[in-house]
Design an enzyme around this catalytic site. Structure first.
Site, short mmCIF file in Angstrom:
data_model
loop_
_atom_site.label_atom_id
_atom_site.label_comp_id
_atom_site.label_asym_id
_atom_site.label_seq_id
_atom_site.Cartn_x
_atom_site.Cartn_y
_atom_site.Cartn_z
CB CYS A 9 -0.98 -0.01 1.17
SG CYS A 9 -0.26 0.14 2.82
CG ASN A 12 4.29 -1.69 5.19
OD1 ASN A 12 5.40 -2.01 5.59
ND2 ASN A 12 3.32 -2.57 5.07
CB CYS A 14 -3.83 1.31 7.05
SG CYS A 14 -3.91 2.66 8.26
NE ARG A 15 -4.50 1.34 1.56
CZ ARG A 15 -4.32 1.99 0.42
NH1 ARG A 15 -5.18 1.83 -0.58
NH2 ARG A 15 -3.29 2.78 0.26
CB SER A 16 0.34 -3.51 2.75
OG SER A 16 1.07 -2.51 3.41
CG ASP A 119 -5.11 4.86 3.09
OD1 ASP A 119 -5.22 4.41 4.26
OD2 ASP A 119 -4.08 5.41 2.66
#
Length: 144
Positions: A9, A12, A14-16, A119
């Site tokens: 993301c 690095n 939150c999402r990934s 995000d």
């Protein structure tokens, strides 16, 4: 078989890392990692609200630390999964000549009619993002 998977993301945090954590819980035998296209949060743990939302689902992100994606990752992983189209474009800009490592949008595995994982750092919808990540993770496992 795809056994080394990288989730990417922007920061690095939150999402990934959430995708890495969810996949670790579902498939502990896979070699998984996550990275960000930026270096803004290098060395930092995942964002607190994301850790809390993941923890409520019994997904522990506390041991993860942000790192920046690099061209060398094309040689380290069998599959690179971008959280959105901007991340995918940033990843592809770093692709070394001759590399054939597949880069795909992670959300496409969710069969939810979306291509991007929003995000939550900006949307604040951590649970909605985790729902999408869990669906994509299950879809990915079906294809492996």
């Amino acid at each position: 078989m795809t056994s080394r998977i990288l989730f990417v993301c922007l920061g690095n945090i939150c999402r990934s890392p959430a995708a890495e954590g969810v996949m670790r819980a579902l498939a502990p035998d896979l070699a998984l990692d996550s990275a960000g296209t930026s270096d803004w949060h290098r060395g930092e743990p995942p964002y607190g609200p994301m850790q809390e939302a993941a923890s409520a689902r019994q997904v522990d992100l506390s041991d993860l630390r942000a790192r920046q994606f690099s061209a060398a990752d094309f040689g380290r992983f069998d599959l690179i999964l971008a959280m959105d189209r901007d991340n995918l474009a940033d990843i592809e800009r770093l692709r070394p000549a001759g590399s054939d490592t597949p880069v795909r949008l992670f959300a496409e595995y969710a069969d939810a009619g979306v291509s991007d994982v929003p995000d939550p750092y900006y949307t604040r919808d951590f649970d909605g993002v985790l729902d999408l990540i869990e669906a994509a993770a299950r879809g990915l496992l079906d294809e492996l």
